[in-house]
Design an enzyme around this catalytic site. Structure first.
Site, short mmCIF file in Angstrom:
data_model
loop_
_atom_site.label_atom_id
_atom_site.label_comp_id
_atom_site.label_asym_id
_atom_site.label_seq_id
_atom_site.Cartn_x
_atom_site.Cartn_y
_atom_site.Cartn_z
CB VAL A 1 -0.95 0.00 1.23
CG1 VAL A 1 -1.92 1.17 1.14
CG2 VAL A 1 -1.70 -1.31 1.35
CD GLU B 1 -13.39 4.66 -0.44
OE1 GLU B 1 -14.03 5.68 -0.28
OE2 GLU B 1 -13.92 3.53 -0.38
CB ILE C 1 -14.82 0.08 -5.22
CG1 ILE C 1 -14.39 -1.10 -6.09
CG2 ILE C 1 -16.26 0.49 -5.49
CD1 ILE C 1 -15.13 -2.40 -5.80
CD GLU D 1 -4.21 -8.15 4.51
OE1 GLU D 1 -3.77 -7.48 5.44
OE2 GLU D 1 -4.60 -7.65 3.44
CG ASP E 1 -8.91 -8.91 4.34
OD1 ASP E 1 -8.12 -8.07 4.80
OD2 ASP E 1 -9.52 -8.76 3.26
CE LYS F 1 -10.36 -5.89 2.72
NZ LYS F 1 -9.79 -6.77 1.68
N GLY G 1 -3.83 -5.02 -4.30
CA GLY G 1 -2.66 -4.73 -5.12
C GLY G 1 -2.20 -3.28 -4.96
#
Ligand code: HSE
Length: 402
Positions: free
Chosen positions: A14, A121, A128, A182, A193, A197, A290
């Site tokens: 990230v 986000e 998205i 991860e 995960d 979310k 990704g």
């Protein structure tokens, strides 16, 4: 121009994704003053062009920063960074779904007390902009339910197994190489995960704070080729879904046989189908994992943070979880689990001896108990009546009703 000073924590997938876009854009509104990495030896100087490694330097940079971007993969550190930054009134942009979901109540309280901005986000569905849709555009519209594919790694594995006959292990290896998984891929394949979310999206949609530890969470880690091909041969696909029926207070994570538009979401893509009060049904899809997908989400948050005051527009509420009955496919791993199954399940519609699966009618809470007593059992949700018909009509040998 008064540049916003940014301090980046973490330089994994990230962090690198964000840095790549930061360099590309050369936006004069922002200045990256430092990248804090835990272990500098893991990065070459070319990799981390500006950095702070010793604590004194970090403290100085922290005091100068306006925006803290937190994308470490360390739970404890991530939590401390987020809370400390909010306590100091800084804008926080985070990708750490586990930290956010497990500490949501405290983090929101601290954020409110210190009037700090918090955006995440990148923490769910990556590229998205679904959080923005929920807390900005639809802030004054009721959200009835949503159903989503939220883990890119699991979706990638399922696609590779189904379309290319790749083994689970090989597909997971590829997902790791591509930077989707991860640091601990157990979180991806076990459904955790996705549960984090689900917690974050439910909060953005409703203000309800779920405790992920109370949810029924089933992953894809015990799926077999038999299951995948059973779906494929019948025109179905298996997808790991997060389900939130807000009106009925039902929340869970489970693979499901799907034949609607979610069946077309392959590889590391994510998708969310949301039912709104007035806008009715909407479907969002895009890259869910990704470097670029997550980097784009952080970059979007950074830009948005300059223009918005608040990202939490619905009053905080405690969650109530309601039990529900549904139809499920269950493959037991051990013959000795059969008794457990019979004690937990209300109705067994079909038992397929050849392929060793049961089609059952059972409550969510009883499945939660079943999983505790019969680990490694694979449960798959039967979402549609047509799928149930298919299984019950095709099934052989055994049908039992309590
Ligand atoms: N490991 C996560 C996934 C990364 O595969 O979806 C994005 O949150």
């Amino acid at each position: 121009m008064n540049k916003k000073k940014i301090l980046l924590y973490g330089f994994g997938t990230v962090g690198k994704g964000f840095y790549h876009i930061y360099q590309d854009k050369k936006n004069p509104a922002f200045e990256l003053i430092g990248i804090i990495v835990k272990n500098l030896t893991k990065h070459s100087p070319a990799d981390v062009p500006i950095h702070a490694y010793n604590t004194d330097n970090e403290k100085i940079l922290f005091s100068q920063a306006d925006v803290i971007i937190e994308c470490t993969s360390n739970y404890g550190e991530g939590r401390d960074i987020i809370l400390n930054a909010l306590e100091n009134g800084k804008t926080v942009i985070s990708a750490s779904k586990k930290v956010l979901a497990e500490n949501l109540s405290e983090i929101i309280q601290v954020r409110e007390k210190h009037k700090a901005k918090l955006l995440y986000e990148a923490a769910a569905a990556a590229s998205i902009p679904v959080f923005k849709a929920l807390y900005q555009h639809f802030s004054d519209e009721k959200i009835k339910n949503f159903k989503a594919i939220l883990n890119g790694t699991s979706n990638f594995i399922l696609t590779k197994m189904e379309a290319e006959g790749l083994s689970y292990t090989k597909a997971l290896e590829q997902a790791q190489q591509l930077g989707y998984a991860e640091a601990d891929p157990f979180l991806d394949v076990s459904g955790w995960d996705t549960a984090y979310k689900l917690t974050l999206l439910t909060f953005a949609a409703t203000g309800i704070i779920l405790n992920p530890h109370q949810l029924f969470i089933e992953g894809i880690d015990n799926l077999t080729f038999q299951d995948i091909y059973l779906a494929k041969n019948n025109g179905l696909k298996i997808k790991l879904l997060a389900i939130a029926d807000i009106e009925k207070e039902i929340y869970f994570v489970c693979p499901a046989f799907v034949s609607d538009e979610l069946a077309n979401i392959d590889e590391a893509f994510n998708a969310i189908k949301i039912e709104y009060e007035y806008a009715k049904s909407q479907f969002y899809a895009g890259r869910g994992a990704g470097k670029e997908a997550t980097g784009s989400a952080i970059w979007g948050d950074l830009n948005l943070s300059q223009n918005i005051l608040d990202t939490h527009t619905k009053p905080v509420q405690k969650a109530t979880l309601t039990n529900t009955y549904g139809y499920w496919f269950i493959r037991l791993n051990e013959p000795s689990y059969t008794n457990v199954l019979y004690s937990k399940v209300k109705e067994i519609l079909t038992y397929n001896k050849m392929q060793n699966y049961y089609i059952v009618h059972a409550s969510l809470f009883s499945l939660q108990e079943l999983k505790k007593l019969a680990p490694n059992t694979q449960i798959i949700r039967i979402e549609h009546q047509e799928t149930l018909k298919l299984f019950t009509q095709q099934s052989v040998s055994y049908s039992f009703q309590f």
